[in-house]
Motif scaffolding. Structure first.
Motif, short mmCIF file in Angstrom:
data_model
loop_
_atom_site.label_atom_id
_atom_site.label_comp_id
_atom_site.label_asym_id
_atom_site.label_seq_id
_atom_site.Cartn_x
_atom_site.Cartn_y
_atom_site.Cartn_z
N LEU A 574 -5.84 -6.76 -18.48
CA LEU A 574 -5.59 -7.78 -17.46
C LEU A 574 -4.15 -7.70 -16.96
N PHE A 575 -3.20 -7.61 -17.90
CA PHE A 575 -1.79 -7.62 -17.50
C PHE A 575 -1.38 -6.30 -16.86
N TYR A 576 -1.93 -5.18 -17.31
CA TYR A 576 -1.58 -3.89 -16.70
C TYR A 576 -2.16 -3.78 -15.29
N ALA A 577 -3.34 -4.37 -15.07
CA ALA A 577 -3.90 -4.40 -13.71
C ALA A 577 -2.99 -5.20 -12.79
N LYS A 578 -2.51 -6.33 -13.31
CA LYS A 578 -1.57 -7.15 -12.55
C LYS A 578 -0.28 -6.38 -12.28
N LEU A 579 0.17 -5.62 -13.27
CA LEU A 579 1.40 -4.84 -13.14
C LEU A 579 1.26 -3.79 -12.06
N LEU A 580 0.13 -3.10 -12.02
CA LEU A 580 -0.10 -2.09 -10.98
C LEU A 580 -0.11 -2.71 -9.59
N ASP A 581 -0.56 -3.95 -9.51
CA ASP A 581 -0.56 -4.65 -8.22
C ASP A 581 0.85 -5.04 -7.81
N LEU A 582 1.64 -5.49 -8.80
CA LEU A 582 3.01 -5.92 -8.50
C LEU A 582 3.96 -4.76 -8.28
N CYS A 583 3.81 -3.71 -9.07
CA CYS A 583 4.80 -2.63 -9.08
C CYS A 583 4.09 -1.30 -9.40
N PRO A 584 3.51 -0.67 -8.39
CA PRO A 584 2.74 0.55 -8.63
C PRO A 584 3.62 1.80 -8.80
N ASP A 585 4.57 1.73 -9.74
CA ASP A 585 5.44 2.88 -9.98
C ASP A 585 4.90 3.71 -11.13
N TYR A 586 5.62 4.78 -11.46
CA TYR A 586 5.15 5.71 -12.49
C TYR A 586 4.96 4.99 -13.82
N SER A 587 5.92 4.14 -14.19
CA SER A 587 5.86 3.46 -15.48
C SER A 587 4.59 2.62 -15.61
N SER A 588 4.17 1.98 -14.54
CA SER A 588 2.96 1.16 -14.57
C SER A 588 1.72 2.02 -14.77
N TYR A 589 1.66 3.14 -14.05
CA TYR A 589 0.52 4.06 -14.22
C TYR A 589 0.51 4.66 -15.63
N GLU A 590 1.66 4.95 -16.15
CA GLU A 590 1.76 5.51 -17.49
C GLU A 590 1.20 4.53 -18.53
#
Length: 622
Positions: A574-590
């Motif tokens: 849930l939180f990583y999906a939210k993170l990808l929405d907020l900040c779709p940078d490399y770290s989020s995808y990783e």
């Protein structure tokens, strides 16, 4: 048996010259020394070893001085050393020149500060041939690149030890500033790869990275078949890094590490820059490769393929709270270099975070770092003091050490002997500013206004900040306290020590005050709880922060990380999906990729991997 002469140029080298000449006097057939204006005992020392001591007026031309020295050689080969260099006792010059090459690349072992070393190759042994001579007034080198002459090269097995490296670098920076106009003129007249490289390197030395880069970029394509190429790439990429141009540096390093796969410094820098831009997985993979190839290369810094690589990996795994892997690497680093202060400090910090009992830490440390002299004990005490480690008191007692009062007070305080620490702090007449936060911490623990009176004069506080800190000492309601960023930083550091000292009731009170401050201070408090193993408490606090700041990237990221490490995989998703929405940078995808690997969702793993390849072409670990 071939004959060989030592040829040197010297000036005011009385401190080192005798050691240099002792190391080589029985290994050469001739010693030639050209003095360029010594005013100390250099010439007299030189005459103890040879009758061939010559004088030359210094003309600001290193090549001319070198050529002056080699013109007196009557041997088949020439060895060039500087006065602060020396040969190891086992060096066998006859063995080195047996192959009959025209010149030999020789390893220089530069001993640096903090027990480290840099190794590089240079031509120091060459045939006494009139066609070989030095060029360049400031950065002299042999004319091995001259067109129409085909010289045969060789590789020497001996090592030249160099002890003046750090001092020379500092002096060199000042000389470089003075010599810049001459160098610019030389580059303009003769833009060879060496001159361009030295021009760029000099600008880097004096901190003018923007000016260094164009010269190094011009030299790079010309250097690809030369031994200076890896060093040139390192210099160029460091300059780019200083300018925060990490993507450009990494593109060059990607190419260079393919061409020079065994140059550990190239890989090490690549790993550091991956970490700088948040490519955690790539940084780990690259630094692991450093360990696989070890300390090797034309130019390499000792430790970059061994203990320093382990140290970096320990740091990086620690940053993700993977204490098991972090401990594995710091233990290896400690075994390889047990007197390297950063490694020692990291070793103790990781064991503390892992909550290893102090007795076990003490016993295992004595096995890894047996203390047999005062120097080793002094280093251990320094590390313990800087860490404010509870074992400092044990070492002082065990070795019956008489120490400064402030160190003894610190030792007592962090061994939880608060009354003894208080008595010492109040007895010391002039307390150093570095101990201001120690005394403040104790005043918070003991609710002691007298201690606070001592602490506040050492902490650079405004009148308002002093009043607000006083309210905390006397336990006034948290709503009445107004925190500045400076006070937030002080309290944040205090709660780390309260966690370490297991003063959890006081920690909760200080956390209530800190909760009146900004979101960054609150997040840092949660980070410290996680790093010391209090993940459940951190999750509760972070959920409250998430409700208040649902779009704060660091809050969402940390919540996802803690849920993942705690095996709350649905919450992490849930939180990583939210993170990808907020900040779709490399770290989020990783992070999303790591979660998919853990859940075993092969389709998700494939999709995220393809997205990373498409969006982040610099990444090589997927």
């Amino acid at each position: 048996m071939k004959t060989i002469a030592l040829c040197m140029i010297v000036k005011n080298e009385q401190e080192y010259l005798r050691r240099c000449l002792d190391s080589v006097k029985d290994k050469v057939n001739q010693i030639v020394i050209v003095d360029t204006g010594s005013t100390d005992e250099t010439v007299n020392i030189a005459k103890e070893y040879t009758n061939e001591v010559y004088h030359m007026d210094w003309t600001n031309n290193f090549a001319a001085a070198r050529n002056e020295s080699i013109k007196y050689a009557t041997t088949e080969y020439i060895l060039v050393l500087d006065a602060d260099e020396y040969l190891e006792e086992s060096a066998d010059l006859q063995k080195e020149i047996a192959s009959g090459a025209d010149y030999y690349f020789t390893k220089i072992h530069n001993i640096m500060s903090f027990d480290r070393a840099l190794n590089h190759l240079a031509i120091r042994i060459f045939s006494n041939n009139k066609e070989l001579y030095y060029q360049n007034r400031l950065h002299e080198h042999l004319n091995i690149m001259d067109e129409g002459i085909d010289f045969k090269s060789g590789q020497a097995g001996l090592i030249i030890m160099h002890t003046g490296y750090t001092d020379e670098m500092m002096e060199g920076r000042e000389k470089a500033k003075r010599n810049l106009p001459l160098m610019l003129k030389e580059v303009e007249e003769n833009p060879t790869v060496y001159n361009l490289f030295n021009m760029g390197r000099t600008y880097m030395w004096v901190g003018k990275y923007e000016k260094a880069i164009p010269f190094l970029q011009r030299a790079y394509p010309m250097s690809k078949n030369l031994t200076i190429a890896p060093d040139l790439v390192i210099t160029l990429c460091r300059s780019l890094g200083e300018m925060k141009r990490y993507d450009e540096a990494l593109q060059i390093l990607q190419e260079a590490t393919i061409v020079y796969p065994n140059e550990v410094d190239l890989l090490h820098l690549q790993g550091l820059y991956f970490m700088e831009i948040g490519y955690y997985r790539d940084a780990i993979v690259t630094m692991t490769k450093c360990l696989e190839i070890g300390d090797q290369g034309i130019t390499f810094t000792e430790g970059n393929g061994s203990y320093i690589a382990h140290f970096r990996l320990a740091e990086w795994y620690e940053s993700r709270n993977d204490l098991v892997k972090s401990y594995e690497h710091i233990l290896e680093a400690f075994k390889l270099k047990n007197d390297f202060v950063p490694v020692m400090g990291k070793y103790f910090r990781i064991l503390e975070k892992a909550n290893v009992p102090l007795e076990e830490v003490f016993v295992s440390t004595n096995q890894l770092y047996p203390i047999s002299n005062s120097g080793q004990l002094e280093k251990m005490l320094e590390v313990m003091y800087q860490l404010r480690h509870p074992l400092l008191q044990r070492y002082l007692t065990e070795y019956n050490v008489t120490i400064q009062d402030n160190v003894m007070a610190v030792a007592r305080q962090y061994a939880r002997d608060y009354d003894a620490a208080q008595a010492l702090w109040l007895e010391i007449m002039d307390v150093d500013k570095q101990n201001g936060e120690d005394i403040l911490l104790l005043s918070i623990i003991l609710k002691n206004e007298t201690l606070f009176g001592r602490a506040k004069t050492l902490l650079n506080l405004s009148q308002k900040e002093q009043k607000n800190l006083y309210k905390i000492i006397v336990n006034e309601p948290s709503g009445d306290v107004k925190l500045t960023p400076h006070l937030e930083n002080i309290l944040e550091r205090a709660i780390i020590h309260l966690i370490r000292l297991q003063e959890f009731d006081i920690f909760e009170k200080i956390l209530d005050y800190l909760w009146q401050g900004g979101v960054d201070a609150k997040v840092k408090a949660c980070e410290h709880l996680v790093s010391y193993g209090f993940s459940e408490i951190a999750i509760d606090l972070l959920v409250k922060l998430f409700e208040q700041y649902p779009r704060n990237v660091r809050v969402v990221e940390l919540l996802g990380d803690v849920c993942l490490s705690s095996e709350y995989l649905q919450d992490a998703q849930l939180f990583y999906a939210k993170l990808l929405d907020l900040c779709p940078d490399y770290s989020s995808y990783e992070r999303a990729y790591a979660l998919s690997e853990k859940t075993g969702d092969k389709m998700d793993v494939y999709k995220i991997k393809e997205s990373i390849k498409l969006r982040f072409p610099l990444s090589r670990s997927y």
